[in-house]
Every structure is written in structure tokens, then in C-alpha cells.
Scaffold this motif. Structure first.
Motif, PDB file in Angstrom:
ATOM      1  N   ILE A   5     -74.100   1.113 -39.730  1.00  0.00           N
ATOM      2  CA  ILE A   5     -73.857  -0.177 -39.313  1.00  0.00           C
ATOM      3  C   ILE A   5     -74.281  -0.285 -37.472  1.00  0.00           C
ATOM      4  CG2 ILE A   5     -72.023  -2.323 -38.408  1.00  0.00           C
ATOM      5  CD1 ILE A   5     -69.887  -0.516 -40.868  1.00  0.00           C
ATOM      6  N   HIS A   6     -74.005  -1.628 -37.214  1.00  0.00           N
ATOM      7  CA  HIS A   6     -75.616  -1.686 -36.040  1.00  0.00           C
ATOM      8  C   HIS A   6     -75.346  -2.941 -35.364  1.00  0.00           C
ATOM      9  CE1 HIS A   6     -78.577  -2.093 -38.801  1.00  0.00           C
ATOM     10  NE2 HIS A   6     -78.905  -2.622 -38.509  1.00  0.00           N
ATOM     11  N   SER A   7     -75.444  -3.097 -34.278  1.00  0.00           N
ATOM     12  CA  SER A   7     -76.144  -4.225 -33.371  1.00  0.00           C
ATOM     13  C   SER A   7     -77.365  -4.120 -32.993  1.00  0.00           C
ATOM     14  CB  SER A   7     -75.245  -4.585 -32.033  1.00  0.00           C
ATOM     15  OG  SER A   7     -75.309  -3.289 -31.769  1.00  0.00           O
ATOM     16  N   HIS A   8     -78.208  -5.294 -32.203  1.00  0.00           N
ATOM     17  CA  HIS A   8     -79.374  -5.165 -32.151  1.00  0.00           C
ATOM     18  C   HIS A   8     -79.363  -4.848 -30.491  1.00  0.00           C
ATOM     19  CE1 HIS A   8     -81.241  -4.858 -35.638  1.00  0.00           C
ATOM     20  NE2 HIS A   8     -80.210  -5.475 -36.306  1.00  0.00           N
ATOM     21  N   ARG A   9     -80.688  -4.817 -30.158  1.00  0.00           N
ATOM     22  CA  ARG A   9     -81.320  -5.608 -28.701  1.00  0.00           C
ATOM     23  C   ARG A   9     -81.726  -6.783 -28.861  1.00  0.00           C
ATOM     24  NH1 ARG A   9     -84.586  -2.551 -25.471  1.00  0.00           N
ATOM     25  NH2 ARG A   9     -85.326  -2.147 -27.196  1.00  0.00           N
ATOM     26  N   TRP A  10     -82.115  -7.287 -29.839  1.00  0.00           N
ATOM     27  CA  TRP A  10     -82.571  -8.783 -29.815  1.00  0.00           C
ATOM     28  C   TRP A  10     -82.405  -9.617 -30.833  1.00  0.00           C
ATOM     29  CZ3 TRP A  10     -84.108  -6.357 -34.191  1.00  0.00           C
ATOM     30  CH2 TRP A  10     -84.858  -4.504 -34.031  1.00  0.00           C
ATOM     31  N   ASP A  11     -82.243 -11.149 -30.681  1.00  0.00           N
ATOM     32  CA  ASP A  11     -82.319 -12.186 -32.236  1.00  0.00           C
ATOM     33  C   ASP A  11     -83.840 -11.445 -32.795  1.00  0.00           C
ATOM     34  OD1 ASP A  11     -79.808 -12.319 -30.832  1.00  0.00           O
ATOM     35  OD2 ASP A  11     -80.825 -14.357 -29.760  1.00  0.00           O
ATOM     36  N   PHE A  12     -82.965 -12.032 -33.915  1.00  0.00           N
ATOM     37  CA  PHE A  12     -83.941 -11.791 -34.883  1.00  0.00           C
ATOM     38  C   PHE A  12     -83.747 -12.586 -35.678  1.00  0.00           C
ATOM     39  CE2 PHE A  12     -81.990  -8.237 -36.960  1.00  0.00           C
ATOM     40  CZ  PHE A  12     -81.383  -8.517 -37.910  1.00  0.00           C
ATOM     41  N   THR A  13     -85.287 -12.984 -36.430  1.00  0.00           N
ATOM     42  CA  THR A  13     -85.429 -13.610 -38.281  1.00  0.00           C
ATOM     43  C   THR A  13     -85.962 -13.168 -38.925  1.00  0.00           C
ATOM     44  OG1 THR A  13     -84.973 -16.209 -36.448  1.00  0.00           O
ATOM     45  CG2 THR A  13     -85.968 -16.145 -39.190  1.00  0.00           C
ATOM     46  N   THR A  14     -85.508 -12.888 -40.020  1.00  0.00           N
ATOM     47  CA  THR A  14     -85.945 -12.427 -41.126  1.00  0.00           C
ATOM     48  C   THR A  14     -86.435 -12.514 -42.511  1.00  0.00           C
ATOM     49  OG1 THR A  14     -86.060  -9.946 -42.321  1.00  0.00           O
ATOM     50  CG2 THR A  14     -84.251 -11.228 -41.922  1.00  0.00           C
ATOM     51  N   ALA A  15     -87.296 -12.149 -43.257  1.00  0.00           N
ATOM     52  CA  ALA A  15     -87.772 -12.469 -44.468  1.00  0.00           C
ATOM     53  C   ALA A  15     -87.528 -11.889 -44.914  1.00  0.00           C
ATOM     54  CB  ALA A  15     -89.025 -13.999 -44.509  1.00  0.00           C
ATOM     55  N   LEU A  16     -87.132 -11.785 -46.670  1.00  0.00           N
ATOM     56  CA  LEU A  16     -86.993 -10.901 -47.468  1.00  0.00           C
ATOM     57  C   LEU A  16     -88.234 -10.735 -48.463  1.00  0.00           C
ATOM     58  CD1 LEU A  16     -85.660  -8.437 -48.548  1.00  0.00           C
ATOM     59  CD2 LEU A  16     -83.607  -9.453 -49.790  1.00  0.00           C
ATOM     60  N   VAL A  17     -88.873 -10.382 -48.561  1.00  0.00           N
ATOM     61  CA  VAL A  17     -89.656 -10.498 -48.912  1.00  0.00           C
ATOM     62  C   VAL A  17     -90.795  -9.635 -50.574  1.00  0.00           C
ATOM     63  CG1 VAL A  17     -91.344 -11.577 -47.364  1.00  0.00           C
ATOM     64  CG2 VAL A  17     -91.827  -9.085 -47.911  1.00  0.00           C
ATOM     65  N   VAL A  18     -89.571  -8.816 -50.571  1.00  0.00           N
ATOM     66  CA  VAL A  18     -88.973  -8.030 -51.427  1.00  0.00           C
ATOM     67  C   VAL A  18     -88.271  -7.040 -51.698  1.00  0.00           C
ATOM     68  CG1 VAL A  18     -90.549  -6.084 -53.409  1.00  0.00           C
ATOM     69  CG2 VAL A  18     -92.016  -7.454 -51.167  1.00  0.00           C
ATOM     70  N   GLY A  19     -88.044  -7.691 -53.759  1.00  0.00           N
ATOM     71  CA  GLY A  19     -86.744  -6.564 -53.589  1.00  0.00           C
ATOM     72  C   GLY A  19     -85.609  -7.766 -53.372  1.00  0.00           C
ATOM     73  N   GLU A  20     -84.196  -6.646 -53.426  1.00  0.00           N
ATOM     74  CA  GLU A  20     -83.454  -7.536 -52.905  1.00  0.00           C
ATOM     75  C   GLU A  20     -81.646  -6.370 -52.319  1.00  0.00           C
ATOM     76  OE1 GLU A  20     -80.927  -8.898 -56.722  1.00  0.00           O
ATOM     77  OE2 GLU A  20     -80.121  -6.525 -56.818  1.00  0.00           O
ATOM     78  N   TYR A  21     -81.273  -7.481 -51.099  1.00  0.00           N
ATOM     79  CA  TYR A  21     -80.545  -6.081 -50.924  1.00  0.00           C
ATOM     80  C   TYR A  21     -78.543  -6.666 -50.501  1.00  0.00           C
ATOM     81  CZ  TYR A  21     -82.571  -7.663 -45.844  1.00  0.00           C
ATOM     82  OH  TYR A  21     -82.988  -7.938 -45.289  1.00  0.00           O
ATOM     83  N   PHE A  22     -77.296  -5.830 -50.111  1.00  0.00           N
ATOM     84  CA  PHE A  22     -76.485  -5.822 -50.789  1.00  0.00           C
ATOM     85  C   PHE A  22     -76.706  -6.255 -48.765  1.00  0.00           C
ATOM     86  CE2 PHE A  22     -72.149  -5.833 -50.003  1.00  0.00           C
ATOM     87  CZ  PHE A  22     -71.760  -7.171 -50.695  1.00  0.00           C
ATOM     88  N   ALA A  23     -76.042  -7.066 -48.338  1.00  0.00           N
ATOM     89  CA  ALA A  23     -76.334  -7.872 -46.786  1.00  0.00           C
ATOM     90  C   ALA A  23     -74.477  -7.601 -46.024  1.00  0.00           C
ATOM     91  CB  ALA A  23     -76.945  -8.503 -45.707  1.00  0.00           C
TER      92      ALA A  23
END
Length: 243
Positions: free
Chosen positions: A105-123
Motif C-alpha cells: 500500500i502506498h501514496s505517491h509524490r504526484w497526481d496521475f492519470t492512468t489507462a489500463l491497456v492490457v489485462g485487469e487488476y483489483f484496485a
């Protein structure tokens, strides 16, 4: 707007404009550009241009690495006027493992926008409060010209999950740098995402682990960077994932 099958320079120029205007800091401002770049034809063109440029490939290899959370982090493009990055994340199948692989589990130093392009994951997303106990660390990023990051022990903290969802390929979402989150994925399947990283808002991130790291208050961890040949092979492999 970015035209169909844009050149790398056209993409960089457009992202400079989006981030420089402040639009990239919101989902409304960044969603359309990330979704467009994540389209299979556009992404194939982008990756193909990188693979065919030996000088660019060598530059990218120096800023990319195999992340401690079990994925390859590739910096495809970076801002010249503003410190944004366009990254490709690759999670390789782990044929010798079974079940789910869950990152810290983690935070980030920056905001981001992401597109999942392959597969799937549990968020999942979390908040500090009564719940499961974790070891808390301050993550200090890889310094310029080095290949190590640092984890500084901060004691223990309890976290509880406040959101969870199974995200399929095609999902586009935005996360504020302060949000605590993690993903889990099937060990036997590949996954990949395209990420537009905004300029840093913090000097460090918070990491929460189920186990301690070493016996010292501060632990230095070296990352592995791909060679130019390895990076070309990885990007070529990624293109097969799009088939």
C-alpha cells in the motif's frame, strides 16, 4: 488535440501544453488525452517510434527500472518545460506463482492519470484508522545519477479499506498523490498501464507493508535498470500483448 498516429514530438508538445495549462492536474483535463494515447493504434505507433530510435531507447533505459512492486517502470517521454512523465508499466506473468500478487500500500509524490491497456487488476484504496496493522515507511525516491531508493521506518499504523474494484482493460482513472492505494493481479496473467504523471507535489511517499524491511531504521535498496537490449525486448514483448 493530438492527430491520428502522432509523432513523439507532437505528443510531447501536446502534453507540455496540457500540463503547463494546469488541465492535467484533474481527471477532466487529462482523461481524454490519456485515453487517446492508450488506443491500440496510437500506442503501437508510439512504442514503435521508441524502438526504432536507438538514442532515445538508450535515454529511456537510463531512467527506467524494475520496480519493487513487481513491475517494469518505463519512462517513455518526459517534459522539457514542466516535469511531467508519460510512463508505461508492465506486469509480467509469474508462471511459478499462483493466486494473486498484491503490492505494498502506498501514496505517491504526484497526481496521475492512468489507462489500463492490457489485462485487469483489483484496485483498493485505504484510509488511516482502525483496521489491519501495517509497518509504515517513508519512501525517499531514487536520487539523480543513482540506482537506489530509501525506506525509513516510521513505526506501525492501522489502515482500513474504503474502496475496491476489479478494473478491466480500457479503464481510465485519476488518483490524487495523497490517496493510499494498492493493486492485486493474477500471477499468471500479464497487465500493463499507460500513466501520465504530473509534477511532484511531495518529496516522499508513504508505504505500508505487512512485514518489516531489514533491522535498520533506514534501508537502502538498489533497483535493476534494463539494458538497451533488454528494453527493446521488453517493448517488443509489450506489442505482442496488444494482439
Amino acid at each position: 488535440m493530438i492527430g491520428t498516429v502522432a509523432t513523439l514530438q507532437e505528443i510531447r508538445h501536446h502534453l507540455e501544453s496540457v500540463v503547463g495549462s494546469g488541465k492535467g492536474s484533474t481527471f477532466q483535463g487529462s482523461e481524454s488525452v490519456v485515453r487517446h494515447l492508450a488506443e491500440p493504434g496510437e500506442l503501437r505507433s508510439l512504442i514503435g517510434q521508441v524502438i526504432s530510435d536507438d538514442d532515445l531507447l538508450a535515454k529511456i533505459a537510463k531512467s527506467s527500472y524494475y520496480h519493487a512492486n513487481n513491475f517494469l517502470k518505463i519512462v517513455l517521454l518526459a517534459g522539457e518545460k514542466n516535469p511531467w512523465k508519460l510512463r508505461l508499466h508492465m506486469w509480467h506473468p509469474q508462471p511459478n506463482d499462483s493466486g494473486l500478487i498484491t503490492e505494498d500500500i502506498h501514496s505517491h509524490r504526484w497526481d496521475f492519470t492512468t489507462a489500463l491497456v492490457v489485462g485487469e487488476y483489483f484496485a483498493q484504496e485505504f484510509r488511516i484508522g482502525p483496521g489491519t496493522e501495517y509497518y509504515h515507511f517513508k519512501y525517499l525516491p531514487i536520487g539523480k545519477g543513482t540506482s537506489t531508493f530509501s525506506l525509513e521506518a516510521q513505526g506501525k499504523e492501522q489502515l482500513s479499506a474504503v474502496f475496491e474494484a476489479l478494473l478491466p482493460a480500457g479503464t481510465v482513472y485519476h488518483i490524487d498523490h495523497r490517496v493510499l492505494h494498492c493493486i492485486s493481479r493474477s500471477a499468471g496473467r500479464a497487465a500493463a498501464s499507460l500513466v501520465l504523471q504530473q509534477p511532484a507535489a511531495e518529496d516522499f511517499t508513504n508505504v505500508y507493508r505487512t512485514s518489516p524491511v531489514g533491522e535498520q531504521a533506514r534501508t537502502e535498496i538498489e533497483v535493476q535498470r534494463p539494458s538497451v537490449a533488454q528494453l527493446r525486448e521488453e517493448l517488443t514483448r509489450f506489442l505482442t500483448w496488444l494482439d
